[in-house]
Design a protein around this motif. Sequence first.
Motif, short mmCIF file in Angstrom:
data_model
loop_
_atom_site.label_atom_id
_atom_site.label_comp_id
_atom_site.label_asym_id
_atom_site.label_seq_id
_atom_site.Cartn_x
_atom_site.Cartn_y
_atom_site.Cartn_z
N ALA A 89 0.76 -1.17 -0.09
CA ALA A 89 -0.10 -0.08 -0.02
C ALA A 89 0.78 1.19 0.03
CB ALA A 89 -0.94 -0.05 1.26
N LEU A 90 2.09 1.10 0.65
CA LEU A 90 2.94 2.38 0.80
C LEU A 90 3.49 2.53 -0.68
CD1 LEU A 90 4.72 1.71 4.18
CD2 LEU A 90 3.17 3.66 3.63
N ALA A 91 3.93 1.32 -1.33
CA ALA A 91 4.34 1.40 -2.49
C ALA A 91 3.37 2.21 -3.60
CB ALA A 91 4.78 0.15 -3.11
N TRP A 92 2.13 1.83 -3.41
CA TRP A 92 1.27 2.37 -4.41
C TRP A 92 1.22 3.81 -4.28
CZ3 TRP A 92 -0.69 1.09 -8.93
CH2 TRP A 92 -0.73 -0.22 -9.35
N ALA A 93 0.90 4.32 -2.94
CA ALA A 93 0.77 5.66 -2.59
C ALA A 93 1.97 6.52 -3.24
CB ALA A 93 0.81 5.85 -1.01
N SER A 94 3.02 5.72 -2.88
CA SER A 94 4.49 6.43 -3.46
C SER A 94 4.23 6.62 -4.95
CB SER A 94 5.79 5.62 -3.27
OG SER A 94 6.81 6.48 -3.50
N PHE A 95 3.75 5.71 -5.44
CA PHE A 95 3.54 5.84 -7.01
C PHE A 95 2.41 6.95 -7.35
CE2 PHE A 95 1.48 4.46 -10.99
CZ PHE A 95 2.55 4.45 -12.00
N ALA A 96 1.44 7.15 -6.63
CA ALA A 96 0.51 8.16 -6.72
C ALA A 96 1.18 9.59 -6.71
CB ALA A 96 -0.82 7.88 -6.17
N VAL A 97 1.82 9.73 -5.27
CA VAL A 97 2.47 11.02 -5.06
C VAL A 97 3.48 11.44 -6.00
CG1 VAL A 97 3.76 12.16 -3.45
CG2 VAL A 97 2.03 10.60 -2.82
N SER A 98 4.29 10.36 -6.57
CA SER A 98 5.30 10.90 -7.55
C SER A 98 4.53 11.20 -9.14
CB SER A 98 6.18 9.58 -8.00
OG SER A 98 5.40 8.50 -8.40
N ILE A 99 3.57 10.64 -9.37
CA ILE A 99 2.71 11.18 -10.51
C ILE A 99 2.31 12.51 -10.27
CG2 ILE A 99 0.66 10.80 -12.03
CD1 ILE A 99 1.20 7.72 -11.73
N ALA A 100 1.79 12.76 -8.87
CA ALA A 100 0.93 14.16 -8.67
C ALA A 100 2.37 15.37 -8.95
CB ALA A 100 0.48 13.85 -7.40
N ALA A 101 3.53 14.91 -8.09
CA ALA A 101 4.70 15.76 -8.18
C ALA A 101 4.92 16.00 -9.59
CB ALA A 101 5.70 15.08 -7.24
N PHE A 102 5.09 15.22 -10.39
CA PHE A 102 5.54 15.26 -11.86
C PHE A 102 4.70 16.18 -12.36
CE2 PHE A 102 5.04 13.93 -16.12
CZ PHE A 102 6.62 14.52 -16.53
N GLY A 103 3.27 16.13 -12.29
CA GLY A 103 2.30 16.94 -12.95
C GLY A 103 2.43 18.28 -12.56
N LEU A 104 2.85 18.64 -11.20
CA LEU A 104 2.85 19.97 -10.94
C LEU A 104 4.13 20.44 -11.42
CD1 LEU A 104 1.84 19.50 -7.01
CD2 LEU A 104 1.07 20.88 -8.59
N LYS A 105 5.28 19.78 -11.43
CA LYS A 105 6.49 20.28 -11.78
C LYS A 105 6.48 20.58 -13.28
CE LYS A 105 9.25 18.55 -8.00
NZ LYS A 105 10.46 17.79 -7.57
N TYR A 106 5.80 19.46 -13.90
CA TYR A 106 5.64 19.51 -15.57
C TYR A 106 5.12 20.94 -16.07
CZ TYR A 106 4.44 18.34 -20.31
OH TYR A 106 4.17 18.68 -21.79
N ALA A 107 3.83 21.23 -15.17
CA ALA A 107 3.17 22.35 -15.25
C ALA A 107 4.07 23.70 -15.06
CB ALA A 107 1.89 22.44 -14.24
N ALA A 108 4.93 23.55 -14.09
CA ALA A 108 5.84 24.90 -13.68
C ALA A 108 6.66 25.05 -14.74
CB ALA A 108 6.56 24.55 -12.52
#
Length: 312
Positions: free
Chosen positions: A18-37
């Motif tokens: 579950a932690l690994a899945w959450a990490s995957f989701a957080v990394s995608i969210a962070a990438f989306g924010l940084k890509y938009a930046a």
Amino acid sequence: MMNAAPIGDAPKPDRKFALAWASFAVSIAAFGLKYAAWVNTGSVALKADALETIINVVAAAAALWAIRVAERPADDNHTYGHYKAEYLSAIVESALVLVTAYAIGKTAVEGFLRPHPETAPWIGVGLNGVATLLNLAWGLTLLRKGRAERSPALIAGGHHVISDVWTGCGLIAGLSLIPLTGWVWLDPALAALVALNVLRVGWEMLRQSVSGLMDEAPDSATLTKLREVIAETATGALEAHDIRIRTVGAITFIEFHLVVPGSMTVGVVHEICDRIEAGLRRAIGRALINIHVEPETKAKHTGILLTSPPVV
């Protein structure tokens, strides 16, 4: 005589997964924010930061695979289990980090050769700031949970995410200066610093993973603690020597020779071994313990000398 201890409490793969899945989701969210930046500003430094975050996504996916494989029970082909799979995940992540550092460095050089002013810098700073706060919260969570679960894959991911936090703080500070000072060269300079930080983190992750695969002994404090546990719980024995310890992911392997009086019965020896094993598992958690019992004529007088009176 060989006495093999049970591995200990049953693992909790669902929690780690579950932690690994959450990490995957957080990394995608962070990438989306940084890509938009990056898209909103055209900043070379923010492009470099977005490139680095791609590695977080790939690493989180690798951790999902590694944790699932590592928790498989031992089988005929892997009689000691699959615990080292997590080290393979960390090595893959390290290699990807080094490749990313090269790509970021190349981007920084291009920025120095063809500098250009940013557009909408404050939007980029704001988006990157949100991503940095997200990474800070999740990185600390991964480190805490990874150490509690003794998971190399989660710990490696946590260190990588925290490195992103330091990178993000530096980028926010540097990019905020560009519209105030007009120093366009700061943008590629920050990208170069990102590349150097990625190299540092990648090398450290690779070193730790190789140490695990090579069965490097625990630190001196851990060794001392385990020797003390053996000395405290081996009442009735005479000596413990040839102690060998290695940690593989969430499990510790311990082997040593235990010298007992020749007149001691098998039943009493078994009780002593059970007591030692229980003490070791209380101290370090899951463990596979092999104790080779020997008569007093085999004493080496170079290991742990047990001064308690023998029980016969």
